[in-house]
Design an enzyme around this catalytic site. Sequence first.
Site, PDB file in Angstrom:
ATOM      1  N   SER A   3      51.295  44.742  39.064  1.00  0.00           N
ATOM      2  CA  SER A   3      51.485  43.385  39.566  1.00  0.00           C
ATOM      3  C   SER A   3      52.983  43.066  39.667  1.00  0.00           C
ATOM      4  CB  SER A   3      50.731  42.392  38.677  1.00  0.00           C
ATOM      5  OG  SER A   3      50.596  41.139  39.306  1.00  0.00           O
TER       6      SER A   3
ATOM      7  N   HIS B 181      42.204  42.524  41.403  1.00  0.00           N
ATOM      8  CA  HIS B 181      43.611  42.589  40.998  1.00  0.00           C
ATOM      9  C   HIS B 181      43.717  43.362  39.684  1.00  0.00           C
ATOM     10  CE1 HIS B 181      47.806  41.386  40.874  1.00  0.00           C
ATOM     11  NE2 HIS B 181      47.635  41.102  39.594  1.00  0.00           N
TER      12      HIS B 181
ATOM     13  N   ASP C 211      41.957  41.924  46.834  1.00  0.00           N
ATOM     14  CA  ASP C 211      42.678  41.300  45.722  1.00  0.00           C
ATOM     15  C   ASP C 211      42.688  39.779  45.921  1.00  0.00           C
ATOM     16  OD1 ASP C 211      44.827  40.213  44.059  1.00  0.00           O
ATOM     17  OD2 ASP C 211      45.566  42.258  43.839  1.00  0.00           O
TER      18      ASP C 211
END
Length: 338
Positions: free
Chosen positions: A162, A312, A283
């Site tokens: 991320s 995600h 996502d």
Amino acid sequence: MPPILTTADAAPPPPLPFEFPPFVPRAPWWGADLQTVRSVLLRQTFALEDSPEKRLRFRMPDLSGDVLHGILNQPAEPRALPLIVLVHGLTGCAESHYMRASAAILLRRGFTVMRLNLRGAGPSRPFCVEQYHAGRSEDLLAVLTQLPGKLTRSGIVLVGYSLGANQVLKLLGEGAPENVIAAAAISAPIDLAETSRRMMSRRNYIYHRRIVARMKEEVLGMPIPDIFRPIVQGVRNCYEFDDRFVAPRNGWKSADEYHRVNSAVRYMNGIRVPTLVIHALDDPWIPGDAYLNYDWTANPRLTPLLPRRGGHVGFHGADGPDPWHDRCLLEFLKGFAA
């Protein structure tokens, strides 16, 4: 190289020197949201007790006095393999479930792993006055240059998740140290502006509210200048957080400038080491458009894996307990572990 869609319903990808497994969601975790929150809902943890831990400290060279902390785990019988450095995402730390999962899986394969706490995160927080952000790649560079030579003699592989994945890609595009031989980025927000807009969408109301609360809690727990304290307390969304705190705190005029300067997609053409890029097109937080619109033929060092599903940093597959992205990472690392 076109984007690789490793899904059961996608066309076969072109031949590659890797044998990545297709991603098929594990029942009953169907859909992007369940994939995203599964580990949190189950409070899933991965045991690392069999591996001795060592705390490493990295003083930042910017005269702030800030010290970052890393947690080093080594297998019982260390081998001549690259050191894997894991970099967490927004409001995460070395103890985040995805960090521990990857560490446990890599340790089983004989790799030494360091889970890094970014500036102001986890154990680093009491030792920092500044805080990480999506573009603070200079901190990663400072850490890599301070690693003991005995840990890096077989090279370094950077793995980011991320926000940390955006940092990793940005650093690679700027120029990483020569002993960084490969990297991987999982669910990176390579277009920060589009990610901010997606996060504030109606479908993400619950996610957004929780993440903004955690960001504010994280910052207000640090010794930030008094002028910023009421500003942080009053922000209502992630754009305001970037516009009223992150940008002015770090020398940018606005959130728009911060997003533009620090989005990894601007740096990906400059990456010079083999890099695995994994992102699920469903996502819920990070749109897939930046990935689909990127010209992957412009840089053959990038290997894109863009499954239609996975959420995600989710990727809970039907063919085993280990997250799919970790199994793909192991496949990718075979060539660097010889």
